[in-house]
Enzyme design. Structure first.
Site, short mmCIF file in Angstrom:
data_model
loop_
_atom_site.label_atom_id
_atom_site.label_comp_id
_atom_site.label_asym_id
_atom_site.label_seq_id
_atom_site.Cartn_x
_atom_site.Cartn_y
_atom_site.Cartn_z
CG LEU A 16 -17.45 -50.72 19.63
CD1 LEU A 16 -17.23 -51.58 20.86
CD2 LEU A 16 -16.29 -49.74 19.45
CG HIS A 31 -13.70 -50.21 17.20
ND1 HIS A 31 -14.72 -50.08 16.29
CD2 HIS A 31 -13.16 -48.98 17.33
CE1 HIS A 31 -14.80 -48.83 15.88
NE2 HIS A 31 -13.86 -48.13 16.48
CG ASP A 83 -7.64 -43.67 13.05
OD1 ASP A 83 -8.30 -42.76 12.52
OD2 ASP A 83 -8.13 -44.77 13.35
P1 AMP Z 1 -12.49 -44.77 16.52
O1 AMP Z 1 -13.66 -45.36 17.23
O2 AMP Z 1 -12.70 -44.64 15.04
O3 AMP Z 1 -11.97 -43.52 17.18
O4 AMP Z 1 -11.32 -45.84 16.64
C1 AMP Z 1 -10.91 -46.31 17.90
C2 AMP Z 1 -9.65 -47.11 17.73
O5 AMP Z 1 -9.88 -48.21 16.86
C3 AMP Z 1 -8.53 -46.28 17.09
O6 AMP Z 1 -7.30 -46.59 17.74
C4 AMP Z 1 -8.54 -46.75 15.66
O7 AMP Z 1 -7.29 -46.62 15.01
C5 AMP Z 1 -8.91 -48.20 15.83
N1 AMP Z 1 -9.48 -48.73 14.58
C6 AMP Z 1 -10.50 -48.20 13.86
N2 AMP Z 1 -10.70 -48.92 12.74
C7 AMP Z 1 -9.78 -49.92 12.74
C8 AMP Z 1 -9.46 -50.99 11.85
N3 AMP Z 1 -10.12 -51.18 10.71
N4 AMP Z 1 -8.46 -51.82 12.19
C9 AMP Z 1 -7.75 -51.64 13.34
N5 AMP Z 1 -8.00 -50.64 14.23
C10 AMP Z 1 -9.00 -49.80 13.93
#
Ligand code: AMP
Length: 283
Positions: free
Chosen positions: A33, A37, A151
């Site tokens: 994280l 996140h 994403d």
């Molecule tokens: P992940 O752990 O990469 O699957 O991401 C989990 C959630 O966090 C997803 O909804 C991502 O779009 C969101 N997320 C990841 N990086 C960012 C960021 N830099 N800013 C905002 N949300 C993010």
């Protein structure tokens, strides 16, 4: 904060909260994280009586030659971050909980949205995302679920999935959190060495260049050519795709109109790390 591994323990805990009328917010993640996140978790904590955050590196959304094995797994640190943010439950299932032996893998497909952009570069990726999110939605049955605009295609697909399959869950998109120099935060940024970290700025700079060109009336073709030429200035960058799409359905406009809310979306390999980013064309 409670750490739960087993779906049946999660049901019990959440059923009692739901029966007492508490609204449930849900933040699905793959862990490792960062503040991106964290922003989702914070919003959920502010808007709901109880927040569940899942930490699960989902094997079905990785291709055979992708980074499933080396994806960072940092559950202890993740739990500390989430506890400090006021998250109530961390759900960290094993792969066998989510995909029990003998499971037959329900397949998901949309007509177009999951085949383009990252779907074209990573065949099967969005099937895996829709599989795991559907399972998690059914386990948690949240009132609201929080996803990052980082994403953007995933968010669009999941909104559509929730709408068309009548999930009674409000899908909430949250803004991209960036490092001070503009790089979008990502768990995969920790793969980058110092030189790659510097060159990774190509993505956000290409998107800023898109905004500047669009503000001056440039065409989509001119912008495409400029982004490709710009990539050529970065020795460690290999552009996967750059595209401009309408926000509502990810369809491709012929020309730029602010009313389409066009979004510039980019994916590039920086060394061997694949990074993605996006921005509205008209800021
Ligand atoms: P992940 O752990 O990469 O699957 O991401 C989990 C959630 O966090 C997803 O909804 C991502 O779009 C969101 N997320 C990841 N990086 C960012 C960021 N830099 N800013 C905002 N949300 C993010």
């Amino acid at each position: 904060m409670e750490l739960i591994h087993n779906p049946s323990d999660l049901y019990k805990k959440l059923d009692s909260a739901r029966n007492s009328g508490i609204s449930i917010g849900f933040v699905p993640t793959m862990g490792a994280l960062h503040q991106g996140h964290g922003s989702l978790a914070q919003k959920s904590v502010a808007e709901n009586g109880l927040t569940v955050c899942s930490v699960f590196v989902n094997p079905t959304q990785f291709g055979p030659n992708e980074d499933f094995d080396k994806y960072p797994r940092t559950l202890t640190e993740d739990c500390a971050i989430l506890e400090a943010l006021g998250v109530d439950i961390v759900f960290a299932p094993e792969v066998a909980h989510m995909y029990p032996e003998g499971h037959s893998e329900v397949q998901f497909g949309l007509k177009n949205m999951d085949k383009i952009l990252c779907g074209a570069s990573r065949p099967g990726h969005f099937n895996g995302v829709m599989q795991v999110v559907t399972k998690l939605f059914n386990l948690v049955l949240p009132n609201r679920a929080y996803f990052g605009e980082k994403d953007f295609q995933q968010l669009s697909i999941l909104r559509r999935l929730a709408q068309e399959l009548f999930f009674r869950i409000e899908v909430i998109g949250c803004p991209i959190v960036r490092e001070d120099d503009g790089l979008a935060m990502s768990s995969r940024n920790r793969y980058l060495n110092a030189e790659e970290r510097q060159q990774a700025l190509f993505l956000s700079r290409a998107l800023q260049m898109t905004q500047e060109m669009a503000a001056k009336g440039a065409s989509i073709t001119d912008i495409n050519q400029s982004v490709i030429a710009f990539a050529g200035q970065f020795s460690l960058i290999r552009l996967d795709y750059f595209d401009i799409r309408r926000s509502a359905d990810l369809s491709a406009p012929d020309s730029l109109a602010p009313s389409d809310l066009p979004r510039a979306i980019i994916a590039a390999f920086c060394g061997s790390t694949r990074l993605i980013d996006n921005m509205p064309v008209f800021a």
